[in-house]
Design a protein around this motif. Sequence first.
Motif, PDB file in Angstrom:
ATOM      1  N   VAL A   1       0.874  -1.174   0.000  1.00 15.80           N
ATOM      2  CA  VAL A   1       0.000   0.000   0.000  1.00 15.80           C
ATOM      3  C   VAL A   1       0.908   1.220   0.000  1.00 15.80           C
ATOM      4  O   VAL A   1       1.686   1.428   0.941  1.00 15.80           O
ATOM      5  CB  VAL A   1      -0.922   0.022   1.233  1.00 15.80           C
ATOM      6  N   ALA A   2       0.839   2.030  -1.051  1.00 18.76           N
ATOM      7  CA  ALA A   2       1.777   3.134  -1.195  1.00 18.76           C
ATOM      8  C   ALA A   2       1.120   4.324  -1.857  1.00 18.76           C
ATOM      9  O   ALA A   2       0.208   4.180  -2.667  1.00 18.76           O
ATOM     10  CB  ALA A   2       2.987   2.692  -2.022  1.00 18.76           C
ATOM     11  N   GLY A   3       1.590   5.523  -1.497  1.00 13.53           N
ATOM     12  CA  GLY A   3       1.073   6.720  -2.124  1.00 13.53           C
ATOM     13  C   GLY A   3       1.296   7.947  -1.279  1.00 13.53           C
ATOM     14  O   GLY A   3       1.677   7.875  -0.112  1.00 13.53           O
ATOM     15  N   ALA A   4       1.026   9.091  -1.893  1.00 18.54           N
ATOM     16  CA  ALA A   4       1.287  10.373  -1.243  1.00 18.54           C
ATOM     17  C   ALA A   4       0.122  10.869  -0.398  1.00 18.54           C
ATOM     18  O   ALA A   4       0.229  11.916   0.227  1.00 18.54           O
ATOM     19  CB  ALA A   4       1.624  11.427  -2.305  1.00 18.54           C
ATOM     20  N   GLU A   5      -1.004  10.144  -0.386  1.00 22.37           N
ATOM     21  CA  GLU A   5      -2.177  10.583   0.378  1.00 22.37           C
ATOM     22  C   GLU A   5      -2.256   9.769   1.666  1.00 22.37           C
ATOM     23  O   GLU A   5      -2.716   8.633   1.669  1.00 22.37           O
ATOM     24  CB  GLU A   5      -3.442  10.395  -0.451  1.00 22.37           C
ATOM     25  N   PRO A   6      -1.809  10.328   2.801  1.00 22.44           N
ATOM     26  CA  PRO A   6      -1.725   9.567   4.054  1.00 22.44           C
ATOM     27  C   PRO A   6      -3.047   8.941   4.484  1.00 22.44           C
ATOM     28  O   PRO A   6      -3.056   7.799   4.969  1.00 22.44           O
ATOM     29  CB  PRO A   6      -1.248  10.602   5.079  1.00 22.44           C
ATOM     30  N   LEU A   7      -4.159   9.631   4.322  1.00 22.43           N
ATOM     31  CA  LEU A   7      -5.447   9.084   4.744  1.00 22.43           C
ATOM     32  C   LEU A   7      -5.768   7.806   3.985  1.00 22.43           C
ATOM     33  O   LEU A   7      -6.194   6.807   4.579  1.00 22.43           O
ATOM     34  CB  LEU A   7      -6.564  10.108   4.540  1.00 22.43           C
ATOM     35  N   LEU A   8      -5.577   7.817   2.672  1.00 20.61           N
ATOM     36  CA  LEU A   8      -5.912   6.651   1.860  1.00 20.61           C
ATOM     37  C   LEU A   8      -4.980   5.481   2.158  1.00 20.61           C
ATOM     38  O   LEU A   8      -5.411   4.325   2.183  1.00 20.61           O
ATOM     39  CB  LEU A   8      -5.856   7.017   0.376  1.00 20.61           C
ATOM     40  N   VAL A   9      -3.701   5.765   2.387  1.00 17.27           N
ATOM     41  CA  VAL A   9      -2.759   4.704   2.769  1.00 17.27           C
ATOM     42  C   VAL A   9      -3.167   4.106   4.106  1.00 17.27           C
ATOM     43  O   VAL A   9      -3.201   2.876   4.275  1.00 17.27           O
ATOM     44  CB  VAL A   9      -1.319   5.249   2.822  1.00 17.27           C
ATOM     45  N   LEU A  10      -3.498   4.967   5.065  1.00 22.94           N
ATOM     46  CA  LEU A  10      -3.882   4.503   6.400  1.00 22.94           C
ATOM     47  C   LEU A  10      -5.138   3.645   6.346  1.00 22.94           C
ATOM     48  O   LEU A  10      -5.201   2.561   6.956  1.00 22.94           O
ATOM     49  CB  LEU A  10      -4.101   5.702   7.322  1.00 22.94           C
ATOM     50  N   GLU A  11      -6.147   4.101   5.605  1.00 18.56           N
ATOM     51  CA  GLU A  11      -7.401   3.357   5.557  1.00 18.56           C
ATOM     52  C   GLU A  11      -7.240   2.019   4.844  1.00 18.56           C
ATOM     53  O   GLU A  11      -7.836   1.015   5.248  1.00 18.56           O
ATOM     54  CB  GLU A  11      -8.484   4.207   4.885  1.00 18.56           C
ATOM     55  N   ALA A  12      -6.443   1.999   3.781  1.00 24.11           N
ATOM     56  CA  ALA A  12      -6.213   0.739   3.071  1.00 24.11           C
ATOM     57  C   ALA A  12      -5.465  -0.251   3.962  1.00 24.11           C
ATOM     58  O   ALA A  12      -5.815  -1.436   4.030  1.00 24.11           O
ATOM     59  CB  ALA A  12      -5.440   0.988   1.788  1.00 24.11           C
ATOM     60  N   ALA A  13      -4.451   0.224   4.662  1.00 25.43           N
ATOM     61  CA  ALA A  13      -3.703  -0.647   5.570  1.00 25.43           C
ATOM     62  C   ALA A  13      -4.592  -1.140   6.704  1.00 25.43           C
ATOM     63  O   ALA A  13      -4.525  -2.319   7.101  1.00 25.43           O
ATOM     64  CB  ALA A  13      -2.484   0.088   6.116  1.00 25.43           C
ATOM     65  N   ASP A  14      -5.441  -0.262   7.224  1.00 23.03           N
ATOM     66  CA  ASP A  14      -6.367  -0.661   8.300  1.00 23.03           C
ATOM     67  C   ASP A  14      -7.329  -1.745   7.815  1.00 23.03           C
ATOM     68  O   ASP A  14      -7.679  -2.657   8.578  1.00 23.03           O
ATOM     69  CB  ASP A  14      -7.158   0.550   8.793  1.00 23.03           C
ATOM     70  N   ALA A  15      -7.787  -1.642   6.564  1.00 23.56           N
ATOM     71  CA  ALA A  15      -8.699  -2.654   6.024  1.00 23.56           C
ATOM     72  C   ALA A  15      -8.017  -4.018   5.948  1.00 23.56           C
ATOM     73  O   ALA A  15      -8.623  -5.054   6.245  1.00 23.56           O
ATOM     74  CB  ALA A  15      -9.189  -2.224   4.641  1.00 23.56           C
ATOM     75  N   ILE A  16      -6.744  -4.029   5.565  1.00 22.60           N
ATOM     76  CA  ILE A  16      -6.001  -5.296   5.502  1.00 22.60           C
ATOM     77  C   ILE A  16      -5.772  -5.846   6.902  1.00 22.60           C
ATOM     78  O   ILE A  16      -5.910  -7.057   7.138  1.00 22.60           O
ATOM     79  CB  ILE A  16      -4.666  -5.079   4.757  1.00 22.60           C
ATOM     80  N   ARG A  17      -5.449  -4.977   7.847  1.00 26.24           N
ATOM     81  CA  ARG A  17      -5.266  -5.428   9.237  1.00 26.24           C
ATOM     82  C   ARG A  17      -6.557  -6.042   9.784  1.00 26.24           C
ATOM     83  O   ARG A  17      -6.528  -7.081  10.456  1.00 26.24           O
ATOM     84  CB  ARG A  17      -4.830  -4.256  10.112  1.00 26.24           C
ATOM     85  N   ALA A  18      -7.681  -5.377   9.517  1.00 26.65           N
ATOM     86  CA  ALA A  18      -8.965  -5.879  10.015  1.00 26.65           C
ATOM     87  C   ALA A  18      -9.297  -7.231   9.404  1.00 26.65           C
ATOM     88  O   ALA A  18      -9.771  -8.143  10.099  1.00 26.65           O
ATOM     89  CB  ALA A  18     -10.070  -4.867   9.711  1.00 26.65           C
ATOM     90  N   ARG A  19      -9.049  -7.371   8.111  1.00 28.46           N
ATOM     91  CA  ARG A  19      -9.313  -8.655   7.448  1.00 28.46           C
ATOM     92  C   ARG A  19      -8.409  -9.750   8.007  1.00 28.46           C
ATOM     93  O   ARG A  19      -8.841 -10.907   8.161  1.00 28.46           O
ATOM     94  CB  ARG A  19      -9.083  -8.485   5.946  1.00 28.46           C
ATOM     95  N   ALA A  20      -7.172  -9.397   8.327  1.00 23.63           N
ATOM     96  CA  ALA A  20      -6.249 -10.375   8.901  1.00 23.63           C
ATOM     97  C   ALA A  20      -6.723 -10.823  10.281  1.00 23.63           C
ATOM     98  O   ALA A  20      -6.659 -12.011  10.616  1.00 23.63           O
ATOM     99  CB  ALA A  20      -4.843  -9.777   8.976  1.00 23.63           C
ATOM    100  N   ARG A  21      -7.225  -9.891  11.082  1.00 22.33           N
ATOM    101  CA  ARG A  21      -7.746 -10.272  12.408  1.00 22.33           C
ATOM    102  C   ARG A  21      -8.928 -11.219  12.264  1.00 22.33           C
ATOM    103  O   ARG A  21      -9.046 -12.205  13.002  1.00 22.33           O
ATOM    104  CB  ARG A  21      -8.150  -9.017  13.195  1.00 22.33           C
TER     105      ARG A  21
END
Length: 346
Positions: free
Chosen positions: A23-43
């Motif tokens: 997950v990469a990019g210059a928009e911190p909010l979108l990076v954070l939300e995408a990473a959070d979605a993957i973390r939630a799915r992993a849990r």
Amino acid sequence: MELKPDRLAAQLAAEPLRPAYLVAGAEPLLVLEAADAIRARAREAGFGEREVFDADGRDFDWNALDASFRAPSLFSAQRLLELRLPTGRPGKEGAEVVAGYCAQPPGDIVLLVTAGDWSRQHGGKWSEAIARIGHVVQAPQVRPHELEGWLESRLRQRGVRADRGAVQRLAERVQGNLLAAAQEVDKLALLADGDTVDAARMEALVADAARFDVFRLVDAALNGQPAQAARMLAGLRAEGEAVPALMGMVVMELNRVAALARVQARGGNLAAEFKAQRVWDSKQAVYRRALARHPAPRWERFAVLAGGVDRIAKGRPRLGEEPADAWLALERLLVAVAEPKAAALA
């Protein structure tokens, strides 16, 4: 496989977890939300253990990450390993470690790589390896002409109906600040009561996230936005602010960047200096962009010039410092910080 952030949730729901995600990019909010979605799915999938590796600086131990790929889990049968790459560049050794993992991914590990900066030049065999076995989610900065469309999509996702005028008013209010926009949309989801929001109601419901303040003024300069910095400074002046009230933050931030630049110039541990300077992870990309714009000696000069502007504003210039217009001196300084071509004017 490459995905846009708005397609990630559907993809995660439609398939088992992949062995790797970038997950990469210059928009911190979108990076954070995408990473959070993957973390939630992993849990949800039973990945009960999480390890985080901050690969920030030349002294990062890639062997430790490589060993963790092969080590048995202590507390859970499945692990989520996070690799944070603020610059988006793992280097030769890091690229080999990531590519090696992707060549034979263990069945009990998911690798999540996040990066603050991203372009075609950042990618390589390591990111291509992730794409082959997983997903690459790119979160580019939302451009001004894209903001209204992004807001409309966000409002629909939250169940808020808004007419064109309302969306335009919201865009004017948030001024490209996606974090503020997300907060306002969440608030609207609670307050709209299912009714279609028009421009007048939007005006009444949202806060003025575009208010000119010194924090965003300095961020505009560090982000390389000279026109935005000049406009914000004019707004602060129109609101009745005084230059001395602004200079505390300006001087502090330029001294901070100068300290970071000294460490970077001598090849020191920039990650350790970020911690020493108490710079949050979410803000480090701003400083990195600033550091890439000017060499260390120029940051030292900017810090000195900021002190001079402060003295001029307080009516106490040193010998040789002209008692010039403090507002003009501050504007020149901020524009020089934001634009290398203007550095000679400060």
